[in-house]
Design a protein around this motif. Structure first.
Motif, PDB file in Angstrom:
ATOM      1  N   ALA A  33     -42.916   7.513  51.109  1.00 49.72           N
ATOM      2  CA  ALA A  33     -42.056   6.822  49.979  1.00 49.72           C
ATOM      3  C   ALA A  33     -42.856   6.067  48.931  1.00 49.72           C
ATOM      4  N   LYS A  34     -42.821   6.210  47.953  1.00 42.87           N
ATOM      5  CA  LYS A  34     -43.786   5.724  46.789  1.00 42.87           C
ATOM      6  C   LYS A  34     -43.242   4.343  46.317  1.00 42.87           C
ATOM      7  N   SER A  73     -38.305   7.994  47.562  1.00 44.98           N
ATOM      8  CA  SER A  73     -38.616   9.425  48.700  1.00 44.98           C
ATOM      9  C   SER A  73     -37.801  10.550  48.482  1.00 44.98           C
TER      10      SER A  73
END
Lengths: 239, 290
Positions: free
Chosen positions: B118-119, B214
């Protein structure tokens, strides 16, 4: 002038028009009569570009128009007032009329025509802000006709304009159709009420299973025995 | 009471973006009769675009939001032109299968392109909440709500007050009659899919910085979008806005008072109830815009 020459149209494998030839000349009111499934509506849809002919020629002022989009055909001055009125039920009466003028850019002319429609059909003005779906059948038919005229066409095609209307309204619709012709527009009308259609028109075509089986002036067709037999109530009418 | 107010505020923020999602999906269904399974992926696409533009390319945050929505609209237009237009005369099953396939492709492309981790999307808003009496809200969330409401208002004005919008509603109601008026129905379809997709991407772009980004984020959101649309009635635009806010509140209050773990389940519970009691949706069909 509109001219169809040997036009053939098929729905899938089912032939609907088997070589129709007809014409509408300047200033004429032409009726198409015939039984259900004879190809009357299909003919109008082919002229307005909703259907593409498989063979034959459709010309308008000598220019071929078969295969053009409905938009291009409307731009050239042919309006189609479809069967069943087909007003936009959730648009207001005014929005419906403005849809008829969608391709026009002359705001002043549009406003002028809108006023003219309201003057001719006061009921539409009274209900200008109301959703078209709330109008009565007769009012919807008036709206459909007015909407078609808002494009300032040179030829209007009416498909069964009297269908499903009370007798008094039927009379009114036919009066409007005549008025349209008197204004110099060409009219091509499909009518199941053959008696009225023949009484109104300059010329008529009798269609049967996708072919023109008889053509001539209204009175000529009315006098022809087989037309009377099949569409005008037979001998009872003759007597 | 204070807690209820707090949930109300949070629910409104969430509801605004849900309304965007729902309106995009219901618009596409209403105009094109297409059940758009790519909707959730367009949402994820919007979020990833903001991430890429802000974090990787260093572009201004606000400009990135706008670009992400526009790129979403462009992707939507491409999907319509490449997949849906050739299928215009196909049956609904074929169209649904193709759209499910497209959603799978998009999701896996995100996994492949961005990786499974995830970012986080940085935003220019302060990390300290704004406190008004008993309520505290992150400034970013207020911004998200304002933009969502502005988009809803802009979309409504476009549809209600412009020539193009009237033509769109007319096509919605009777495509063949609209064609006879000179409407290019094919282009209305492309524009509809682009606008619907742009709204989904805008919702993703707005929520990307609030949550994490994500590859699977589109799944649940896609389901929720369908929930919103069913709540409001299929093809019903005001219904979708109402459904969006309804889902936002139900999740927020359900999560706050009953159980956080079942937060996402409350929405679906509501849908089951609506389908059982009022299957036409919360808003009556005759009130439809379209």
């Amino acid at each position: 002038m509109l001219r169809l020459e040997e036009v053939e149209v098929a729905y899938g494998r089912v032939a609907a028009l088997r070589g129709i030839s007809l014409e509408v000349r300047e200033g004429e009111l032409v009726s198409l009569i015939g039984a259900n499934g004879a190809g009357k509506s299909t003919t109008l849809k082919t002229v307005s570009g909703l259907l593409k002919p498989a063979a034959g020629r459709v010309t308008w002022d000598g220019q071929p128009i078969a295969g053009l989009s409905p938009r291009e055909i409307l731009r050239r001055g042919i309006a189609h007032c479809p069967e069943g009125r087909r007003v936009f039920p959730h648009l207001s009466v005014r929005e419906n009329l403005m849809m008829g003028a969608l391709l026009r850019r002359d705001a002043a002319g549009i406003a002028q025509d809108l006023d003219a429609m309201y003057a001719r059909f006061p009921r539409l003005q009274e209900r200008a802000g109301q959703a078209a779906g709330t109008l009565s059948g007769g009012e919807q038919q008036m709206l459909a006709i007015a909407r078609a005229l808002m494009s300032r066409p040179r030829l209007v095609m009416f498909d069964e304009p009297s269908l499903g209307l009370a007798p008094a309204l039927v009379q009114q619709v036919f009066e409007i159709v005549q008025e349209v012709r008197r204004q110099g527009l060409m009219v091509l009308m499909v009518e199941q009420n053959a008696l009225a259609a023949l009484g109104l028109c300059d010329r008529a075509y009798l269609l049967e299973t996708g072919r023109v089986v008889r053509a001539g002036s209204g009175p000529a067709l009315m006098a022809s025995a087989d037309v009377r037999e099949a569409y005008l109530g037979g001998r009872a009418f003759a007597a | 009471m204070d807690q209820a107010l707090q949930h109300l505020v949070n629910g409104t923020v969430l509801g605004g973006t849900y309304a965007l999602l729902g309106i995009g999906l219901t618009l596409i269904f209403g105009v094109m009769r297409v059940v758009n399974f790519t909707h959730g992926e367009l949402y994820a696409f919007g979020a990833y675009m903001v991430y890429a533009l802000v974090s990787l390319l260093g572009i201004n945050f606000y400009l990135s939001l706008l670009l992400a929505a526009l790129l979403g609209a462009a992707l939507g237009a491409a999907i319509e032109l490449l997949l849906l237009r050739p299928l215009r005369r196909a049956d609904i099953d074929s169209v649904m299968l193709v759209m499910i396939g497209a959603a799978l492709v998009l999701q896996n492309a995100e996994m492949w392109g961005w990786g499974g981790v995830a970012k986080l999307v940085p935003s220019p808003f302060a990390g300290t909440p704004l406190v008004v009496g008993p309520i505290s809200v992150m400034p970013l969330r207020i911004f998200v709500l304002l933009v969502a409401c502005a988009l809803l208002l802009g979309f409504w004005l476009l549809l209600d007050r412009t020539r193009a919008g009237t033509a769109m509603r007319a096509t919605f109601q009777d495509a063949e009659a609209a064609a006879l008026m000179g409407v290019r129905v094919g282009w209305v379809n492309t524009a509809t899919f682009a606008i619907g997709s742009g709204l989904a991407a805008a919702a993703g772009a707005l929520l990307g910085p609030v949550f994490m980004v994500s590859p699977t984020m589109g799944d649940l959101v896609g389901l929720k979008a369908f929930a919103i649309v069913i709540l409001g009635g299929l093809g019903n635009l005001p219904g979708a806005a109402i459904g969006g806010f309804a889902l936002g509140y139900i999740e927020e209050f359900g999560g706050g008072y009953v159980s956080t773990e079942y937060r996402d389940a409350f929405g679906f519970l509501l849908i089951i109830l609506v389908l059982a009691i009022r299957p036409q949706g919360l808003v009556a069909p005759r009130e439809r815009v379209g």
